[in-house]
Design an enzyme around this catalytic site. Structure first.
Site, PDB file in Angstrom:
ATOM      1  N   ASP A 200      -9.777  63.489  31.157  1.00 51.12           N
ATOM      2  CA  ASP A 200      -9.266  62.542  30.166  1.00 51.12           C
ATOM      3  C   ASP A 200     -10.345  61.622  29.592  1.00 51.12           C
ATOM      4  OD1 ASP A 200      -6.699  61.214  29.135  1.00 51.12           O
ATOM      5  OD2 ASP A 200      -7.751  59.511  30.007  1.00 51.12           O
ATOM      6  N   HIS A 329       0.332  66.164  24.221  1.00 46.38           N
ATOM      7  CA  HIS A 329       1.192  64.988  24.428  1.00 46.38           C
ATOM      8  C   HIS A 329       0.743  63.779  23.612  1.00 46.38           C
ATOM      9  CE1 HIS A 329      -2.311  64.311  26.795  1.00 46.38           C
ATOM     10  NE2 HIS A 329      -1.946  63.060  27.014  1.00 46.38           N
TER      11      HIS A 329
END
Ligand code: TEU
Ligand code: CA
Length: 555
Positions: A200, A329
């Protein structure tokens, strides 16, 4: 390019809160994932990336981790995770988790200890600076709006840095103790049976120090982090150390969430001994983006879409493997973004699936994409959960848009579009849960759902299954996985066409419009490998492609 175990695979992203709820509390969970493993296996999925399922106060839906060694009770237990790993293994599937280490949660014990004693060991785990009235260490704007600086709880004379939400304090990667903690955690999960990680926001770990201002780019007097990131050098030292200490010795798969990399850095990132196995191609997602905010983002046309994909393919060529997506997402649904408004249909959804899935690289499917899930039409800002969307709504209001206009702008790009529950069937709450889902189910679930597509040969779901099966077909695999990508009739308006050349020569043709289009074939074809129509019209060596017709031919 060296060959690796994961290159011929197909990957699938699960956003656990919205995937499948096994205990009817309205939130998806790990037992719910286990229940659907056979569904994924049957689709042909090999690698499953699960967005964060660790303990978290959910300020940013799990991307704010308060314990790296556990599972949030709402998702289950560590035993459930072990069971998932074992069940996946039985099916020759690989689980990869989300590695969120640019920041942790302000509820992580490291940050709590840093607040107790900012001058002690844990104070140095974060970026903590003295605070003077009316003065900030730098003018950077956090990704979710406002300054990156926030007073340190209990210490009004100090402040800490957060490039995302204020409940996501940035970890100080310059401190070797922090890096050791990160590697220890990665190895702990890899030893437990996880096959790798999606990494991430990783580019943010390197800050340009000492802190300084960059050009102000909005009326809030702040500056996009982008400028600082372009200026910061040396992230590679951290990333290669992480690779050598964790992923490399485990032969693990790692896919970086990388933005802003420069062309000449690609071999460092995804070359044979790159920091990561692969990285996402975000070229079509960032297209048209504006420093002003979402309200100013330009829509993308089919020609732009094609240019972005081909440009990425050219940049990477044989250096390594991109990971290709149409959504995740953080993005709206790909079918609503890349298919021009008014053209959404089963044919156009299949076309988009074909042209992205056949690109060179590792294809990722985001949950619900395989059934053509669409954006939600938001009626009010109160329906929105996502911090980023709420911030962008205010950015649009500040820029002078009315509430209605601001809602329309953010609805187009809201991260919640992709976070609504997966539509499994036409029963209450789309079969996702018998409780009240944490985010509303898209009302179109009665038409768009897995049950209504699963045994229907013409459905989008069956089409995805065929695309996946083709990638794995022993006859074509070598060409689809490793063959070169060469654009065909690159400048033709609303045509996305390319060869895949390896052992075989394949031609992918996509008529990205409703009007028919005649395309001269470079050679006669031997076989139609896939077609989103029942027929292919050929006259004098040309194909006449129908409304959003897509075909894969073997020449
Ligand atoms: O995203 C990082 C990122 O830079 C963007 O995707 C950004 O969050 C988004 O465009 C804002 O609208 C990762 C995760 O994918 C995201 O869900 C997290 O919010 C973020 O990191 C912080 O962990
Ligand atoms: Ca649940």
């Amino acid at each position: 390019m060296n060959r690796k175990w994961w290159q011929d695979k197909v990957a699938y992203q699960i956003y656990p809160k919205s995937f499948n709820d096994s205990n009817n509390d309205g939130i998806g969970d790990i037992p719910g994932i286990i229940e659907k493993l056979d569904y994924l296996k049957n689709l042909g999925v090999d690698i499953v990336w699960i967005s964060p399922c660790y303990p978290s106060p959910f300020a940013d839906q799990g991307y704010d981790i308060s314990d790296y060694y556990n599972i949030h009770p709402v998702f289950g237990t560590l035993e459930d995770m072990d069971r998932l790993l074992a069940e996946a293994k039985k099916r020759n599937m690989y689980i990869i988790l989300d590695l969120v280490v640019n920041h942790c949660s302000d509820e992580h014990e490291w940050f709590k200890k840093a607040c107790q004693d900012p001058d002690g060991k844990y104070g140095n785990f974060f970026y903590i600076e003295d605070r003077k009235e009316g003065e900030l260490p730098c003018n950077w704007r956090s990704y979710f709006g406002g300054s990156v600086w926030e007073p340190l709880p209990g210490h009004p004379d100090k402040q800490y840095l957060h490039v995302f939400h204020k409940k996501q304090p940035d970890l100080n990667w310059e401190n070797p103790e922090v890096r050791e903690e990160v590697y220890k955690n990665i190895n702990w999960w890899l030893d437990r049976g996880v096959s790798g990680f999606r990494i991430d926001a990783i580019i943010n770990i390197k800050k340009k120090l000492p802190f300084k201002d960059y050009p102000v780019d909005r009326s809030d007097g702040l500056s996009s982090i982008r400028y600082m990131l372009e200026d910061a050098e040396g992230v590679g030292e951290f990333l290669s150390e992480m690779r050598d200490r964790t992923f490399a010795p485990h032969n693990a798969f790692s896919v970086g969430e990388v933005f802003n990399e420069k062309d000449d850095e690609l071999p460092d990132f995804i070359g044979d001994n790159g920091y990561f196995s692969s990285m996402f191609d975000f070229s079509t997602e960032v297209f048209g983006g504006s420093d002003k905010g979402w309200y100013d983002q330009a829509p993308i046309t089919p020609d732009d879409y094609k240019k972005c994909c081909f440009n990425s393919q050219k940049r990477v060529s044989n250096v390594g493997f991109l990971s290709n997506i149409i959504e995740n997402h953080d993005e709206p649904r790909g079918v609503c973004r890349y298919i021009p408004e008014g053209d959404l249909s089963l044919h156009s959804k299949k076309l988009l699936a074909t042209v992205y899935f056949m690109l060179k690289g590792l294809p990722f499917i985001y949950q619900g994409q395989e059934i053509g899930m669409e954006n939600l039409s938001f009626q009010s800002i109160d329906q929105i959960d996502d911090v980023s969307t709420i911030d962008q709504y205010h950015v649009a209001l500040d820029a002078g848009f009315s509430e209605k206009e601001a809602l329309a702008c953010v609805s187009r790009y809201s991260r919640d579009n992709a976070r609504t529950p997966v539509q499994w069937d036409s029963s209450v709450n789309a079969g996702f849960s018998e409780g009240t889902p944490w985010l509303p189910v898209n009302p179109n679930y009665t038409e768009i759902n897995v049950a209504s597509q699963i045994n229907v040969p013409e459905s989008l779901l069956s089409y995805y299954k065929k695309l996946i099966a083709l990638r794995k077909d022993p006859v074509y695999k070598e060409t689809i996985v490793y063959g070169e990508l060469i654009p065909y009739l690159e400048d033709r308006h609303n045509l996305m066409a390319y060869y895949r050349k390896g052992e075989k020569t394949l031609l992918v043709l996509g008529n990205f419009q409703k009007e028919t289009q005649t395309v001269k074939l470079p050679a006669t074809y031997k076989k139609i490998l896939l077609n989103n129509y029942a027929e292919l019209r050929v006259i004098d060596g040309s194909v006449i492609l129908d409304d959003y017709q897509a075909v894969i031919l073997e020449l």
